[in-house]
Design a protein around this motif. Structure first.
Motif, PDB file in Angstrom:
ATOM      1  N   ALA A  72       0.772  -1.116  -0.128  1.00  0.00           N
ATOM      2  CA  ALA A  72      -0.025  -0.022   0.095  1.00  0.00           C
ATOM      3  C   ALA A  72       0.680   1.113  -0.099  1.00  0.00           C
ATOM      4  CB  ALA A  72      -1.094  -0.117   1.066  1.00  0.00           C
ATOM      5  N   SER A  74       0.501   5.365  -1.789  1.00  0.00           N
ATOM      6  CA  SER A  74       0.474   6.090  -3.066  1.00  0.00           C
ATOM      7  C   SER A  74       1.508   7.091  -3.490  1.00  0.00           C
ATOM      8  CB  SER A  74      -0.867   6.977  -3.092  1.00  0.00           C
ATOM      9  OG  SER A  74      -1.033   7.827  -2.157  1.00  0.00           O
ATOM     10  N   HIS A 209       6.112   6.586   2.707  1.00  0.00           N
ATOM     11  CA  HIS A 209       4.937   7.118   2.146  1.00  0.00           C
ATOM     12  C   HIS A 209       4.620   8.328   2.942  1.00  0.00           C
ATOM     13  CE1 HIS A 209       4.511   4.114  -0.916  1.00  0.00           C
ATOM     14  NE2 HIS A 209       4.845   3.195  -0.132  1.00  0.00           N
ATOM     15  N   ASN A 272      -1.279   3.592  -6.973  1.00  0.00           N
ATOM     16  CA  ASN A 272      -2.276   3.268  -5.961  1.00  0.00           C
ATOM     17  C   ASN A 272      -3.175   4.436  -5.802  1.00  0.00           C
ATOM     18  OD1 ASN A 272      -1.640   0.596  -5.258  1.00  0.00           O
ATOM     19  ND2 ASN A 272       0.020   1.384  -3.990  1.00  0.00           N
ATOM     20  N   LYS A 273      -3.575   5.291  -6.940  1.00  0.00           N
ATOM     21  CA  LYS A 273      -4.592   6.055  -6.870  1.00  0.00           C
ATOM     22  C   LYS A 273      -4.681   6.914  -5.427  1.00  0.00           C
ATOM     23  CE  LYS A 273      -7.393   3.369  -9.994  1.00  0.00           C
ATOM     24  NZ  LYS A 273      -8.502   2.596 -10.258  1.00  0.00           N
ATOM     25  N   ASP A 306      -3.099   4.037   0.611  1.00  0.00           N
ATOM     26  CA  ASP A 306      -3.766   3.798  -0.609  1.00  0.00           C
ATOM     27  C   ASP A 306      -3.464   2.562  -1.301  1.00  0.00           C
ATOM     28  OD1 ASP A 306      -5.348   6.334  -1.000  1.00  0.00           O
ATOM     29  OD2 ASP A 306      -3.376   7.205  -1.470  1.00  0.00           O
ATOM     30  N   LEU A 307      -4.266   1.890  -2.191  1.00  0.00           N
ATOM     31  CA  LEU A 307      -4.234   0.502  -2.572  1.00  0.00           C
ATOM     32  C   LEU A 307      -5.068   0.630  -3.856  1.00  0.00           C
ATOM     33  CD1 LEU A 307      -2.461  -1.951  -2.732  1.00  0.00           C
ATOM     34  CD2 LEU A 307      -4.205  -3.119  -1.323  1.00  0.00           C
ATOM     35  N   GLY A 308      -4.495   0.892  -4.861  1.00  0.00           N
ATOM     36  CA  GLY A 308      -5.376   0.801  -6.157  1.00  0.00           C
ATOM     37  C   GLY A 308      -5.221  -0.353  -7.034  1.00  0.00           C
ATOM     38  N   ASP A 309      -4.093  -1.185  -6.843  1.00  0.00           N
ATOM     39  CA  ASP A 309      -3.883  -2.415  -7.524  1.00  0.00           C
ATOM     40  C   ASP A 309      -2.820  -3.334  -6.760  1.00  0.00           C
ATOM     41  OD1 ASP A 309      -3.248  -4.347  -9.256  1.00  0.00           O
ATOM     42  OD2 ASP A 309      -2.960  -3.023 -11.098  1.00  0.00           O
ATOM     43  N   SER A 416     -11.177  -0.184  -4.993  1.00  0.00           N
ATOM     44  CA  SER A 416     -10.659  -0.715  -6.073  1.00  0.00           C
ATOM     45  C   SER A 416     -11.010  -2.184  -6.041  1.00  0.00           C
ATOM     46  CB  SER A 416      -9.050  -0.723  -6.404  1.00  0.00           C
ATOM     47  OG  SER A 416      -8.526  -1.621  -7.291  1.00  0.00           O
ATOM     48  N   ARG A 419      -7.744  -6.187  -5.679  1.00  0.00           N
ATOM     49  CA  ARG A 419      -7.073  -6.691  -4.485  1.00  0.00           C
ATOM     50  C   ARG A 419      -8.125  -7.704  -4.062  1.00  0.00           C
ATOM     51  NH1 ARG A 419      -9.423  -2.050  -0.120  1.00  0.00           N
ATOM     52  NH2 ARG A 419     -11.313  -1.635  -1.379  1.00  0.00           N
TER      53      ARG A 419
END
Length: 728
Positions: A72, A74, A209, A272-273, A306-309, A416, A419
């Motif tokens: 995670a 972004s 991060h 990660n958007k 953040d976790l977009g993919d 998303s 995940r």
């Protein structure tokens, strides 16, 4: 990781001839997989129990296991290009709005690994620092959270010095420079990428991060003078000859994940958007919608969670056979005593319906609730909750739903599907329902509908919100009847348009939902893998967006409730959200108007005035419960809407929704407020169209009682039969 085996797919919907990738993480060397058709996911012994049919498939058998981690956080990655690394002296400048300045090390901008000559402009122990290798220069003062700062780092090769300059921007403080000067090594990052909001650690990981906003990051290929830095901090234009090497303008690409360099060709991509469409350092409040003043929305809000993919490797693929019926399927994974079910929805081929009935599975709502952190919710008493392995996995891995807040306290606005979504599973309950005993919700609750259709031998085509959003009215047009899930709460404008077009053309909708069509929602137009909301009030909500940030970054449209954009469910379904309760529900009572011969078909075979005073698989009892809706002309219900039955008599744990309350008067509970009721409605449309709305999440959880022979099941079947046979 509390789930020894867990997975997700690269897509939720697939049709015959298409292929879906399964991405699995497993703690042991091998695991087994098989394909099942999911019918009833609720193992509660009060109901029919868990039902799944084994389907012979190409995924059958043993597969190699491997652990795959969740990374995670972004950031922006700017790929290296010739000239991105200055040949000599340089200056870095950016505006920051930190939200957790006293947390661990947080990198604002970096290039390369520190141990290999790279540099990192960071926040450490609340202070701005500049690092090269193990050498560090630190500004004296601790940053304040949620305050804008102009931050610059000047690397002067001639003098062998690095100079830091940090200037706060706040109405109540002077623009005093917080400066530091030191002789540290000159960075030599070489041909490495620039990262904004993170840095490349000595391991292969990206780390440190940042939590907070960054606006207008720039790199100059020279030493900027004090007067130039002063001009930047005051928002004054620099002389034309002072041109940046790279100048990233986050305001140019708000609706996508690109980052544009206005000075050259060093364009980047977010990872990660992180949150876009956020107010910048120059926002003055004259506009609150970013499309009207994009130059004032040049910030990106980064989060360490953040976790977009998840980016997992594909473990196996499955191509849908041409003759496989449309249904809800899953890969059943087992590793020793551990198991997981990874769902996939098989629709018919495009333009080739196979039934008269379509069931739209509310996958946008599944994503909104995806990995909700019930075990970390401070509003809930969790003392006696069942300890589900999925809940532990969510907490241990820091997964977030749209009902949660980031580590810095800001609301989660993107969710998303790339995940593990471990509460989108059969056998999984929402732990706080039914007095803490737990009840199915969303996907597992919607399998109550799937099971009822299966038991009554109805052929049905399965679709998802994504299908309806993308294909529009053409998707629904061939069907005699369209059914919703039990909690279709999150809808896009495209879905509203498509369904209303269907109704105007003579289509028939069975809204088997409570609290449906509530939040303005949008599918990410660039990737199609996530949804976005902004929880703008008034609304029943878990967080509130920052001032000026209520408009979706994906489309620029106003977020919040559809009700406040004139498109609430009252206006076209007939009823809209009014209250919720985690306790037992209530039965409906028929209205006088329900005895009109026009509606005789609805109640054929139903004795007496009371409906649904029976055990329920959600909150234990009553067809009207959990979340429920009322008809109300004052908020948009058409006067032609007929209330067929009403459920009231709820306790004070059921409170009228916030959007209905103008003044706090402590009289909004079920024992005092007439708004706390569920209204079963029928609304006619021209050309034979109609909406039948049960206005309760709990309704579908009563369908299987007494071997599917009960008044809830009978009414549902009466309406569905009338819809598909034109017998209304």
């Amino acid at each position: 990781m509390s789930m020894p085996i867990v997975g997700y797919t690269d897509r939720l919907t697939v049709e015959p001839g298409q292929t879906v990738d399964f991405k699995i993480s497993c703690d042991v060397p091998t695991f087994t997989a098989s394909l099942v058709r999911l019918i009833h996911g609720d193992p509660n012994p009060a109901g029919p129990g868990f039902k799944a049919q084994h389907i012979a498939s190409s995924i059958e058998g043993t597969h190699p296991g491997r652990c795959q981690s969740l990374s995670a956080g972004s950031y922006v990655r700017v790929p290296y290009g010739t000239g991105l690394t200055p040949a000599g002296s340089f200056t870095v400048h950016l505006w920051i709005w930190p939200t957790l300045p006293t947390g661990g090390p947080q990198t604002l901008i970096s290039q390369g690994r520190l141990s290999e000559g790279g540099y990192a402009l960071r926040i450490e122990e609340g202070k701005v620092t500049f690092r090269v290798g193990d050498q560090v220069l630190s500004a004296p003062k601790v940053l304040r959270a949620r305050r804008w700062y102009s931050v610059s780092a000047v690397v002067d090769v001639t003098s062998g010095e690095v100079r830091l300059d940090v200037v706060p921007k706040a109405i109540n403080c002077a623009a005093e420079h917080d400066r530091a000067v030191g002789a540290i090594a000159v960075p030599t990052p070489g041909t490495t990428d620039v990262l904004i909001g993170a840095e490349q650690l000595d391991s292969a990981e990206i780390g440190n991060h940042y939590n907070g906003k960054v606006d207008a990051p720039r790199i100059y290929g020279s030493v900027l003078s004090e007067s130039a830095l002063e001009a930047i901090s005051q928002g004054t234009a620099l002389d034309a000859e002072v041109s940046p090497l790279a100048a990233w303008d986050f305001a140019l690409d708000i609706s996508n994940w690109t980052v544009t360099d206005t000075a050259g060709h060093f364009h980047g991509q977010t990872v990660n958007k992180p949150m876009r469409g956020t107010t910048g350092h120059n926002w003055d409040g004259t506009e609150t919608a970013w499309p009207h003043a994009p130059a004032q929305y040049g910030a990106i809000h980064f989060h360490d969670d953040d976790l977009g993919d998840a980016g997992w490797a594909t473990t196996f693929r499955w191509t849908v056979p041409d003759d496989l019926p449309s249904a809800v399927y899953a890969a059943h994974l087992t590793a020793g005593d551990a198991e997981d079910y990874v769902p996939v929805f098989v629709r018919p081929r495009s333009g080739a319906p196979t039934a008269k009935i379509a069931l739209v599975m509310p996958t946008f709502s599944y994503l909104a609730y995806a990995n909700e952190q019930l075990l970390n919710n401070p509003l809930l008493d969790k003392g006696d909750y069942p300890s589900q392995v999925q809940d532990r996995y969510i907490v241990e891995n820091g997964l977030l739903s749209l009902y949660d807040k980031h580590s810095d306290g800001s609301g989660v606005c993107y969710s998303s599907r790339l995940r593990p979504v471990v509460n989108m599973r059969p056998k999984v309950n929402m732990a706080w329902l039914d007095g803490g005993k737990g009840s199915p919700h969303q996907f597992n609750a919607d399998l109550h509908i799937v099971d009822w259709l299966y038991e009554h031998n109805y052929d049905v085509d399965i679709y998802t919100d994504e299908d309806l959003h993308r294909d529009g009215g053409a998707l629904l047009e061939p069907y005699k009847a369209v059914l919703t899930g039990s909690h279709a709460e999150y809808w896009s404008a495209e879905m509203l348009d498509a369904t209303q077009q269907y109704l105007r053309g003579g289509g028939r909708l069975m809204s088997l939902s409570g609290n449906g069509m509530y939040w303005v929602t949008q599918l990410d137009p660039e990737t199609g893998t996530s949804i976005e909301i902004r929880r703008r009030g008034p609304a029943t909500r878990m967080w509130e967006p920052e001032p000026g940030e209520a408009h979706l970054s994906s489309t620029g449209e106003l977020g919040g409730l559809w009700r406040f954009r004139g498109r609430g469910p009252h206006t076209w379904i007939g009823a809209g959200h009014t209250a919720e309760t985690s306790g037992p529900g209530r039965p409906y009572r028929r209205t006088e108007q329900s005895y009109d011969p026009e509606f005789a078909f609805v109640f054929d075979g139903v004795d007496g005035d009371t409906i649904g005073d029976i055990p329920c698989l959600v909150n234990s009892h009553g067809a009207a419960g959990f979340e429920f809706d009322r008809a109300d002309v004052a908020v948009g219900t058409p006067v032609e809407t007929v209330v067929l039955a009403t459920a009231d008599g709820f306790g004070d744990d059921a409170q009228n929704t916030i959007e209905d309350v103008l003044l706090a008067d402590s009289q909004q509970g079920g024992t005092q407020s007439p708004n706390v009721r569920a209204d079963m409605t029928m609304l006619r449309y021209p050309a034979g169209g109609a909406v039948f709305a049960v206005s309760s999440i709990s309704w579908s959880a009563c369908l299987s009682y007494n071997g599917y022979d009960n008044d809830v099941s009978r009414i549902t079947r009466n309406v569905l039969e009338a819809y598909i046979s034109d017998g209304m």
